[in-house]
Enzyme design. Structure first.
Site, PDB file in Angstrom:
ATOM      1  N   SER A 175     -18.105  34.804  18.133  1.00 52.74           N
ATOM      2  CA  SER A 175     -16.885  35.625  17.946  1.00 52.74           C
ATOM      3  C   SER A 175     -16.459  35.830  16.487  1.00 52.74           C
ATOM      4  O   SER A 175     -15.449  36.482  16.242  1.00 52.74           O
ATOM      5  CB  SER A 175     -15.673  35.072  18.738  1.00 52.74           C
ATOM      6  OG  SER A 175     -15.851  35.280  20.118  1.00 52.74           O
ATOM      7  N   ASP A 235     -26.891  39.192  18.482  1.00 48.49           N
ATOM      8  CA  ASP A 235     -27.441  39.809  19.692  1.00 48.49           C
ATOM      9  C   ASP A 235     -28.584  40.768  19.320  1.00 48.49           C
ATOM     10  O   ASP A 235     -29.688  40.716  19.903  1.00 48.49           O
ATOM     11  CB  ASP A 235     -26.292  40.564  20.371  1.00 48.49           C
ATOM     12  CG  ASP A 235     -26.540  40.876  21.825  1.00 48.49           C
ATOM     13  OD1 ASP A 235     -27.513  40.365  22.389  1.00 48.49           O
ATOM     14  OD2 ASP A 235     -25.740  41.643  22.402  1.00 48.49           O
TER      15      ASP A 235
END
Ligand code: AR6
Length: 175
Positions: free
Chosen positions: A122, A34
């Site tokens: 994740s 991100d």
């Protein structure tokens, strides 16, 4: 079925139609993939994320869902933001992780993307064990039947992650 390719590298350097971001519900940035996407893609991505937050995602993007923005200065057309589940020792959140891949492919298809780069969602800050994440990621993309997406490219950060994905793909593809 989408053709799956595996490469070791940095997802922000992929020349593809769509790059999938391992985001968080806020859509306003973070670390890992991100952080790298927003740093390299520039402020246009965050500006669109803020618009999404002000409109249909006032409460944030729920885990397992996906939404697209511009890719800003990345060598791609779109970023598809999805929110992976945080690993839990006590609760099975596999369906949510699978949903990230399914929903990202659905959004990619809606956009008409042909090539999509995925990170190992994740498996960083959210601590999902790599081998299990690889099994869920690869089996979900193998089972999908998108119309426009011809290549799902997994971009693995380092040799260990690459090896785990390569072994898992071999096992899943074995007759
Ligand atoms: N290219 C490809 N893979 C990468 C890169 C890169 N540039 N950087 C890291 N990885 P993570 P998550 C790998 O933590 O676990 C953020 O703060 C990394 O080694 O990016 O879904 C968000 O805002 C790992 O294998 O995503 C959320 O708060 C994988 O990408 C939270 O982290 C995913 O690691 C999401 O956590």
């Amino acid at each position: 079925m989408t053709n799956i390719t595996l490469i070791m590298g940095d997802i922000t350097e992929q020349s593809v139609d769509a790059v999938v971001n391992a985001a968080n519900s806020s859509l306003l940035g973070g670390g890992g993939v991100d952080g790298a996407i927003h740093r390299k893609g520039g402020p246009e991505i965050l500006a669109e994320c803020r618009v999404l937050r002000a409109a249909q995602y006032g409460g944030g993007l729920p885990a397992g869902q996906a939404v697209a923005t511009t890719a800003g200065r990345l060598p791609a057309r779109w970023v598809i933001h999805t929110v992976g589940p945080v690993w839990s020792d006590t609760e099975d959140r596999s369906d949510t992780l699978a949903s990230c891949y399914r929903e990202s492919l659905r959004v990619a298809d809606e956009l008409g993307a042909r090539t999509v780069a995925f990170p190992a969602i994740s498996t960083g800050v959210y601590r999902w064990p790599l081998a299990d994440a690889a099994r869920i990621a690869l089996s979900t993309v193998l089972a999908a039947h998108p119309e426009t997406v011809a290549e799902g490219r997994f971009v693995l950060f380092g040799q260990d992650a690459y090896d785990v994905f390569a072994d898992t793909l071999r096992a899943l593809s074995a007759p």
